[in-house]
Design an enzyme around this catalytic site. Sequence first.
Site, PDB file in Angstrom:
ATOM      1  N   LYS A 193       0.982  -1.224   0.026  1.00 17.30           N
ATOM      2  CA  LYS A 193       0.044   0.019  -0.343  1.00 17.30           C
ATOM      3  C   LYS A 193       0.926   1.187   0.067  1.00 17.30           C
ATOM      4  CE  LYS A 193      -3.864   2.085   2.858  1.00 17.30           C
ATOM      5  NZ  LYS A 193      -4.532   1.984   3.843  1.00 17.30           N
ATOM      6  N   SER A 200      -9.587   1.954   3.286  1.00 13.85           N
ATOM      7  CA  SER A 200      -8.888   2.861   2.374  1.00 13.85           C
ATOM      8  C   SER A 200      -7.836   1.959   1.549  1.00 13.85           C
ATOM      9  CB  SER A 200      -8.141   3.778   3.135  1.00 13.85           C
ATOM     10  OG  SER A 200      -7.170   3.165   3.861  1.00 13.85           O
ATOM     11  N   SER A 251      -9.649  -0.537   7.610  1.00 11.86           N
ATOM     12  CA  SER A 251      -9.143  -0.085   6.147  1.00 11.86           C
ATOM     13  C   SER A 251      -8.546  -1.376   5.542  1.00 11.86           C
ATOM     14  CB  SER A 251      -8.173   1.048   6.207  1.00 11.86           C
ATOM     15  OG  SER A 251      -8.712   2.270   6.193  1.00 11.86           O
TER      16      SER A 251
END
Length: 380
Positions: A24, A100, A124
Amino acid sequence: MSAFLQRLDLASHAAADAPTIAIKDSIDVARYPTTAASRALADAPPAPRHAQVVQRLLDAGWRITGKTNMHELAFGMTGINDFTGTPLNPQDHARIPGGSSSGSASAVGLRLVDAALGTDTGGSVRCPAACCGVIGLKPTFGRVSREGVAPHQTSLDCVGPFARDMNTVIDVMLAIDPSFHGGRARREVTGLRVALPDVEADGEIRHAVAAAVAHSELASRTVQLKYMRDAFTAGLAVINAETWRAFGHLVGSGMLGPDILARLNAAANTPASELDAAERIRRRFTDEVDRVLEDADILILPTMPSLPITIEAARTGTSVIAMSSLIRPFNLSGHPALTVPVPIEGASLKAGLQIVGRKGDDETVCAVAAHIEATLASNA
């Protein structure tokens, strides 16, 4: 839309057949900028060194193939990003991928990589995993290193893996957490006790979770979590205040997406009294979960109360805040929590079944998830 922001090949020490993993873009990879998928950080300087979790993956022989897309600044549940693009939901391209860590879940679900790393501050990892039909683990708070991870100061955020199967989740944990015990995570769980919190969720999801528990043949009983709703609200207050402290300075840049700008402006007004109340709820809810786990080995409940909405619905104003109602409380308390996909009768999409364990006992969470995975496969 691509799940990746940037393709990489950090494989200097990896075997040709090494497992692949994506990272990420809130986690530092040396020589590449950490932009958190935001135009406001697009010109960030390259990271001088790998985040500790990245270095550990490389040392363990993993092949890092890319940095993944995400909801801007890790501050949203939909995964929609008009600057970098919105990753596809592998279960249904019309639906949101969740946020997210949208790109990480999408990349795993689309079989672009074997695994991915995300971060989980208010759900997330677990939200996009449940949306995209893959497995996602939020470890015990503080157990996995956050050195080289944004935001730098947090009382909620955890680095955790995504994968399509539990064996790979365990392999990632063995790489990023030196204290993780593979034997415990792969042990038999016959005889463990399950507590089923009484929570609100759509009937088809409640039925899917109940059916998976029944197939597991683990002893279970229903329990009440009095402070669950309060913990959800408290978690919102804490994430708002901490995200404002981390990224509030970008509000005047003129380069934030409108949804993030609105959320940050609202977060700026989080009163101290609200944070004080949130900390009281943190203590009460943590104690409540700990007490339930004295008489049970794990909790099982839905990951999300409903299936992910469409991108069109999200863009036209349908609220998504309730998506995190069953996951955000365990960021506040710090307990390990994992979501595993389970079938919904008569539907092509899968629901998320969430497993929560005692603090520091991430291995039992994984062992129960592997057991449920195996029983579902045998009943397919």
